[in-house]
Design a protein around this motif. Sequence first.
Motif, short mmCIF file in Angstrom:
data_model
loop_
_atom_site.label_atom_id
_atom_site.label_comp_id
_atom_site.label_asym_id
_atom_site.label_seq_id
_atom_site.Cartn_x
_atom_site.Cartn_y
_atom_site.Cartn_z
N UNK A 199 0.82 -1.22 0.00
CA UNK A 199 0.00 0.00 0.00
C UNK A 199 0.85 1.26 0.00
N UNK A 200 0.24 2.33 -0.49
CA UNK A 200 0.72 3.69 -0.27
C UNK A 200 -0.49 4.54 0.05
N UNK A 253 7.03 1.09 -5.92
CA UNK A 253 8.25 1.90 -5.87
C UNK A 253 8.05 3.34 -6.32
N UNK A 254 6.99 3.55 -7.12
CA UNK A 254 6.77 4.90 -7.65
C UNK A 254 6.45 5.85 -6.49
N UNK A 255 7.09 7.01 -6.50
CA UNK A 255 6.81 8.01 -5.46
C UNK A 255 6.38 9.33 -6.08
N UNK A 273 15.61 5.92 0.15
CA UNK A 273 14.60 5.91 -0.92
C UNK A 273 13.18 5.88 -0.35
N UNK A 274 13.02 5.22 0.80
CA UNK A 274 11.67 5.02 1.33
C UNK A 274 11.73 4.87 2.86
N UNK A 305 7.14 13.20 0.93
CA UNK A 305 7.09 12.06 0.01
C UNK A 305 7.37 10.77 0.78
N UNK A 362 3.50 3.53 3.98
CA UNK A 362 3.85 2.42 3.09
C UNK A 362 4.19 1.19 3.91
N UNK A 382 13.76 9.48 -2.70
CA UNK A 382 12.52 8.80 -3.08
C UNK A 382 12.36 8.67 -4.59
N UNK A 436 13.06 5.41 -6.54
CA UNK A 436 12.02 4.38 -6.68
C UNK A 436 11.25 4.58 -7.97
N UNK A 437 10.89 5.83 -8.25
CA UNK A 437 10.18 6.16 -9.48
C UNK A 437 11.04 5.81 -10.69
N UNK A 486 13.37 3.51 -10.84
CA UNK A 486 13.43 2.05 -10.99
C UNK A 486 12.17 1.53 -11.68
#
Lengths: 216, 404
Positions: A35-36, A62-64, B147-148, B180, B186, B280, B283-284, B286
Amino acid sequence: MKNTVEIRWHGRGGQGAKTAALLLADVAFKTGCCVQGFPEYGPERMGAPITAFNRISEEKIRVHSNIYDPDYVVVVDETLLHSVHVTDGLKEDGAIIVNTAKSAKEIRPLLRGYKGRVLTVDARHISEKMLGRNFPNTPMLAATAAATGIMSREKFLREMEASFAHKFAKKPEVIRGNMAALEMAYDKAEIDMMRTTGNSSGKKAGKSSKEMKRSA
Amino acid sequence: MSRENVMKSRAIPERMSGNEAVSFAIRQVNPDVMPAFPITPSTEIPQMVSTFIANGEIDTEFIPVESEHSAMSAAIGAEAAGARTMTATSSAGLALMWEELLLAASNRLPIVLTLVNRTLSGPININCDHSDGMGARDTGWIQIYAENNQEAYDNYIQAFPIAEDPRVHLPVMICQDGFITSHAVENIELLEDAPVKAFVGEYEPEEFLLNPGKPVSVGPYSVSAYAMEAKKAQEAAMERAGEVILEVGECFGKMSGRSYGFFEEYRTEDAEYLMIIMGSAAGTAKAAVDLLREEGHKVGVLKLRVFRPFPEKEIAEAISRSGCRAVAIMDRCESYNGCSGPLGSEIPAGLYRNKVMTQTVNYIYGLAGRDFTVDHVRDIFAELEEVAQGTMKAPNHKYIGLRE
């Protein structure tokens, strides 16, 4: 991303759209999803338009970035339909869920030609009836869960009850009302979804709205 | 921390924001002292830590101060006295600490600061870019970017063994992207308390102010005849920090199953085009690389994790190893030098020193929270291809996602 449901919430500061997005992430997590849930922060003030987002997936997310082509759009405050382009990028095979006392037919002309499904939930009415106050985000959360079908009704209600039990540990008397509001909104949205699915097409519904627009 | 007998931890699946994740790590570490002053988007961290203290979950001494200048001053005092000390801040808060950041590093005090990256004014804006962290890049702090939420949590736990290692004795900044990462919920895999506590260990400084058996002075005047040696010793510690960061990153893997190095190479093996990026947005990038690979484009991402010490040789080797034709260097920060962002000048300098002559293009993105999307990454890779094929002149210092 494959197997990912993307949801964009539109609300006004103070209505709980952000909280609803975080709650949806929470309940989806509990059913085993990746989830996000995140808000877009602008100059925060009561009443200003805000957006919040959900990605729910079977795979690691992975998209942010924000969401520009959502599968679902949730509008917590119908007055936004006049000022914000809420249907921008919304997928035609998705749906828009609007908090309003009006019917989908009445709302569609405000959706800038959107041809997909339109669901309406009178979250204010449900909330005032079941909770005695206007907390539109609780019914909207239930309607969104029903529309997206990311989890079964039973799972959703069970997890929400657990969340409420935790959140309202000091005032358990409000749990029943909240659960009733969830159930009512969930069932309304589910019936709406089945009806539009039965029609087999957002697209068909879209056509009729276009015709309606022309005549108007 | 024992590097030999690392306790394995079970993974605890959870969902939380980056701020919650770092606060959870702070609860597990239970530092001695936390002086802090609130500033968005890091405010939640001192808030949550205060709650842990009020609930009796940890016995950290929280010092409410009247500014970030005082927060870092108090951190320096506490750490010099021999207490394990940490703080949290963002943006203008870090800028107000500037004088003290240099004192913390030059006095070799292993303070841990969790930085929730936010742009610096002006215009006044609360959203993410790396201008606060980059502004402090020459203050002598180790800097590690996430990254997260998972990496923010993992990096935070590694910060203490790195900072307090006798070979290092330098302060560490653990950075995550404001909002972000800090405010997005998450999935995350937390670790159990006992292995984390064992991994971080007890803080036993060799020298500290409150030790009557071995009196020392901290921060005295140094005449020119000696000051330069002190600075060289500090620089040598930063050089040694590299090996310690790698050791700790590997040990962390034994505990958690997640090992860390200076950077992560994502699908770089046979990549013709690379993107170097931090935070962050990696991640986008990738996710975009996965899509482009499916379409037959040989592209990859090098996600930089450790910015200080700067692993210039390792980056050069990675680029050389991949054999790529062109590299996009992504800066979420402006240097106002008329030619490049911080990574845009440091990486090409490292390539040149290591005789790797790969074409680079420097892009500026995501300033003051400007969104950075999969489509932006696609556009950049398409541009790199054209540059490498000679059908387009290499742009430099190009802004991404600017309004026209």
